[in-house]
Scaffold this active site. Structure first.
Site, PDB file in Angstrom:
ATOM      1  N   ASN A  44      -2.119  15.748  -5.282  1.00 27.44           N
ATOM      2  CA  ASN A  44      -3.016  15.900  -6.427  1.00 27.44           C
ATOM      3  C   ASN A  44      -3.674  17.278  -6.401  1.00 27.44           C
ATOM      4  O   ASN A  44      -3.916  17.855  -5.336  1.00 27.44           O
ATOM      5  CB  ASN A  44      -4.047  14.766  -6.519  1.00 27.44           C
ATOM      6  CG  ASN A  44      -4.848  14.505  -5.265  1.00 27.44           C
ATOM      7  OD1 ASN A  44      -4.397  14.783  -4.172  1.00 27.44           O
ATOM      8  ND2 ASN A  44      -6.040  13.974  -5.428  1.00 27.44           N
ATOM      9  N   GLU A  46      -6.874  18.951  -8.157  1.00 29.29           N
ATOM     10  CA  GLU A  46      -8.061  18.778  -9.012  1.00 29.29           C
ATOM     11  C   GLU A  46      -8.523  20.119  -9.560  1.00 29.29           C
ATOM     12  O   GLU A  46      -8.045  21.189  -9.163  1.00 29.29           O
ATOM     13  CB  GLU A  46      -9.152  18.067  -8.208  1.00 29.29           C
ATOM     14  CG  GLU A  46      -8.720  16.658  -7.805  1.00 29.29           C
ATOM     15  CD  GLU A  46      -9.800  15.861  -7.098  1.00 29.29           C
ATOM     16  OE1 GLU A  46     -10.845  16.420  -6.729  1.00 29.29           O
ATOM     17  OE2 GLU A  46      -9.564  14.641  -6.918  1.00 29.29           O
ATOM     18  N   CYS A  55      -2.478  14.452 -11.053  1.00 27.98           N
ATOM     19  CA  CYS A  55      -2.143  13.476 -10.015  1.00 27.98           C
ATOM     20  C   CYS A  55      -0.954  13.936  -9.175  1.00 27.98           C
ATOM     21  O   CYS A  55      -0.104  14.717  -9.640  1.00 27.98           O
ATOM     22  CB  CYS A  55      -1.787  12.130 -10.640  1.00 27.98           C
ATOM     23  SG  CYS A  55      -3.199  11.209 -11.283  1.00 27.98           S
ATOM     24  N   GLU A  57       1.642  12.247  -8.372  1.00 24.84           N
ATOM     25  CA  GLU A  57       2.922  11.827  -8.955  1.00 24.84           C
ATOM     26  C   GLU A  57       3.399  12.848  -9.981  1.00 24.84           C
ATOM     27  O   GLU A  57       4.605  13.148 -10.078  1.00 24.84           O
ATOM     28  CB  GLU A  57       2.784  10.459  -9.626  1.00 24.84           C
ATOM     29  CG  GLU A  57       2.453   9.312  -8.677  1.00 24.84           C
ATOM     30  CD  GLU A  57       0.959   9.093  -8.491  1.00 24.84           C
ATOM     31  OE1 GLU A  57       0.195  10.076  -8.537  1.00 24.84           O
ATOM     32  OE2 GLU A  57       0.566   7.937  -8.301  1.00 24.84           O
ATOM     33  N   CYS A  91      -1.867   5.577 -11.374  1.00 22.32           N
ATOM     34  CA  CYS A  91      -2.687   5.364 -12.569  1.00 22.32           C
ATOM     35  C   CYS A  91      -1.773   5.065 -13.769  1.00 22.32           C
ATOM     36  O   CYS A  91      -0.546   5.249 -13.705  1.00 22.32           O
ATOM     37  CB  CYS A  91      -3.559   6.584 -12.839  1.00 22.32           C
ATOM     38  SG  CYS A  91      -2.658   7.985 -13.543  1.00 22.32           S
ATOM     39  N   CYS A  94       0.446   7.943 -14.911  1.00 18.47           N
ATOM     40  CA  CYS A  94       1.565   8.250 -14.006  1.00 18.47           C
ATOM     41  C   CYS A  94       2.636   7.172 -14.061  1.00 18.47           C
ATOM     42  O   CYS A  94       3.819   7.467 -13.870  1.00 18.47           O
ATOM     43  CB  CYS A  94       1.057   8.466 -12.585  1.00 18.47           C
ATOM     44  SG  CYS A  94       0.270  10.081 -12.409  1.00 18.47           S
TER      45      CYS A  94
HETATM   46  N1  THU Z   1      -4.794  10.241  -8.031  1.00 19.79           N
HETATM   47  C1  THU Z   1      -3.465  10.540  -7.826  1.00 19.79           C
HETATM   48  O1  THU Z   1      -3.124  11.682  -7.495  1.00 19.79           O
HETATM   49  N2  THU Z   1      -2.558   9.570  -7.978  1.00 19.79           N
HETATM   50  C2  THU Z   1      -2.847   8.270  -8.238  1.00 19.79           C
HETATM   51  O2  THU Z   1      -1.944   7.456  -8.304  1.00 19.79           O
HETATM   52  C3  THU Z   1      -4.229   7.849  -8.442  1.00 19.79           C
HETATM   53  C4  THU Z   1      -5.244   8.933  -8.439  1.00 19.79           C
HETATM   54  C5  THU Z   1      -5.783  11.290  -7.825  1.00 19.79           C
HETATM   55  C6  THU Z   1      -6.442  11.827  -9.050  1.00 19.79           C
HETATM   56  C7  THU Z   1      -7.719  12.397  -8.484  1.00 19.79           C
HETATM   57  O3  THU Z   1      -7.469  13.701  -7.989  1.00 19.79           O
HETATM   58  C8  THU Z   1      -8.038  11.491  -7.306  1.00 19.79           C
HETATM   59  O4  THU Z   1      -6.829  10.806  -7.012  1.00 19.79           O
HETATM   60  C9  THU Z   1      -9.138  10.486  -7.585  1.00 19.79           C
HETATM   61  O5  THU Z   1      -8.903   9.781  -8.737  1.00 19.79           O
END
Ligand code: THU
Length: 137
Positions: A44, A46, A55, A57, A91, A94
């Site tokens: 991920n 941010e 994310c 994925e 999520c 994704c």
């Molecule tokens: N996140 C992912 O990278 N993948 C997921 O399947 C769920 C959430 C990340 C997004 C964000 O950077 C952090 O997790 C918290 O939500």
């Protein structure tokens, strides 16, 4: 459902350490095994403008496509803190991103960082999905 080969879990665990997650502190790694066997792993990413975060994925899928692969055979997602016992399920957005390159039987192995696992199919996580076939592709 069966375990993924250890190389896929190891790839997700390793790339998780590269996560740029200073705001949530929630590091995620995703590793895709593409048809043909190649592994594409992403974390991920941010952003200070929070909605622009990406994310793990999505990163892995982008790398897969850029590498020339188009079908996901299986995917491992590892997230959260070691021992937390909370599995990192993809999520909603994704799940749809995975749908573009996978079918209803594609395994999605989700772990916490302590190694606890559960495996779902894409069809379980995204039933009655909208995909390329809905557009005649
Ligand atoms: N996140 C992912 O990278 N993948 C997921 O399947 C769920 C959430 C990340 C997004 C964000 O950077 C952090 O997790 C918290 O939500």
């Amino acid at each position: 459902m069966s375990n993924p080969a250890p190389d896929l879990f190891d790839a997700a665990l390793a790339v998780r350490l590269q996560a740029h997650a200073p705001y949530s502190g929630f590091r995620v790694g995703a590793a895709i095994r593409a048809d043909g066997g190649r592994i594409h792993a992403g974390c991920n990413v941010e952003n200070a403008a929070y909605p622009q975060g990406q994310c793990a994925e999505a990163t892995a899928i982008g790398l897969m496509v850029a590498s020339g692969d188009r079908r996901i055979a299986e995917i491992v997602v590892v997230g959260g803190d070691a021992g937390a016992g909370v599995l990192c399920t993809p999520c909603g957005g994704c799940r749809q991103r995975i749908r573009e390159f996978a079918g209803p039987d594609t395994p999605i192995h989700v772990y916490d960082a302590g190694g606890h696992r559960r495996t779902f199919t894409l069809g379980e996580l995204l039933p009655f999905s909208f995909g390329p076939d809905n557009l005649g592709f």
